[in-house]
Design an enzyme around this catalytic site. Sequence first.
Site: not given
Ligand code: NAD
Ligand code: DAU
Length: 350
Positions: A132-134, A157, A161
């Site tokens: 992730t970019d975080e 988190y 990562k």
């Molecule tokens: P998500 O939470 O929707 O899905 C995670 C999946 O992993 C689920 O199906 C869960 O059951 C499985 N999982 C969790 N713990 C596990 C374990 N111990 N063993 C096996 N499976 C397990 O997540 P996502 O948003 O699809 O993110 C997927 C990946 O991409 C993550 O590594 C996250 O850090 C990365 N990522 C997400 C975002 C985003 O915006 N969602 C952005 C950048 C990177």
């Molecule tokens: O940047 C990549 C990341 O983006 C991924 O690595 C993470 O898995 C993914 O969850 C996401 O993280 P964020 O914290 O940026 O996403 P989230 O949707 O939780 O929040 C997006 C923005 O919105 C953040 O500034 C917090 C704000 N927010 C979020 C929630 C859930 C609110 O203002 N209210 C809310 O209820």
Amino acid sequence: MKVRVLITGGAGFIGSHVVRLFVKKYPNYKIFNLDALTYAGNLSNLKDIEEEANYTFIKGDINDEAFISEIFQTHRFEGVIHLAAESHVDRSIKDPLAFVKTNIIGTLNLLNAFKDLWKDNFEGKRFYHISTDEVYGTLGETGLFTESTSYDPNSPYSASKASSDHFVRAYSETYGLPYVITNCSNNYGENQFPEKLIPLFINNIIHNKPLPVYGDGNYTRDWLYVKDHAIAIDLVYHKGLNEETYNIGGFNEWKNIDLVKLLCEQMDSKLGRKKGTSEKLITYVKDRPGHDLRYAIDASKIKNELGWQPSVTFEQGLEKTIEWYLNNKEWLDDVTSGEYQSYYENHYNK
Ligand code: NAD
Ligand code: DAU
């Protein structure tokens, strides 16, 4: 040819789009989806491909070292695309240890099993770690994250990562394990669990519930449509260079409050509600601790070297996303029953 491919976390949001793309595009590959089916994993995300001959689901936990070792020895995965993770920042603030276990120890279990299987000859093998970019921390009002930006994570988190990214690189230096890493910005789209901003707000608008904007809403994220992320993952898996990192982003920065207003406008139009109806639901609430001000990705490396760029505009992607949630109310009702209600009460109403 890397034909036996393990995709971890394939029942989750991004993982399910990656699994579908690979199953459909590569009939000669054997695609194994390993997922523990936590609250975020849902096999109904993959209903349309579950009977395909080149697809196998394995239920299991990446934290279970013996089990992970066993499935690697049995199936001899030549490629791994590792997405399984605890992924929600707010949950990591409440329970950091769960993130250390899955995101760090779980990744180590996969690295060890992969290393033990192929250490005599890594030729043609690949460990692809999705990050992730975080990990880069926060930006001020200007600037972009590049692949050489120093790591500076601020949440449990992102610290977990960042740690897993370091372990992947360390396994390359120490054992010669061939890897690629991508660091992606915020994804949105179909099948995202409604704890993240966009699907949570779509669900609340449908039910006329308050839209809880953290702090003043002036936080900025760079949004990417999930299917474009899946396309980038396919490209990097096949064409990316070993020991390289690629940043993936949407060239698409939005302040939260502006995004929420656009979402409200599109939802009013789709639901046939009077313009301005959903905006009235916006409620400013207590800020997230350690809230990163701004993320923005410089995705020029993947664009210039691998020829990838997003295929849809944000307005188009958001419209597809809204339509999917409105057409899949059963999915939404299903995932928001039970545990979700207690999470919601505990997080937003305490
Ligand atoms: P998500 O939470 O929707 O899905 C995670 C999946 O992993 C689920 O199906 C869960 O059951 C499985 N999982 C969790 N713990 C596990 C374990 N111990 N063993 C096996 N499976 C397990 O997540 P996502 O948003 O699809 O993110 C997927 C990946 O991409 C993550 O590594 C996250 O850090 C990365 N990522 C997400 C975002 C985003 O915006 N969602 C952005 C950048 C990177
Ligand atoms: O940047 C990549 C990341 O983006 C991924 O690595 C993470 O898995 C993914 O969850 C996401 O993280 P964020 O914290 O940026 O996403 P989230 O949707 O939780 O929040 C997006 C923005 O919105 C953040 O500034 C917090 C704000 N927010 C979020 C929630 C859930 C609110 O203002 N209210 C809310 O209820």
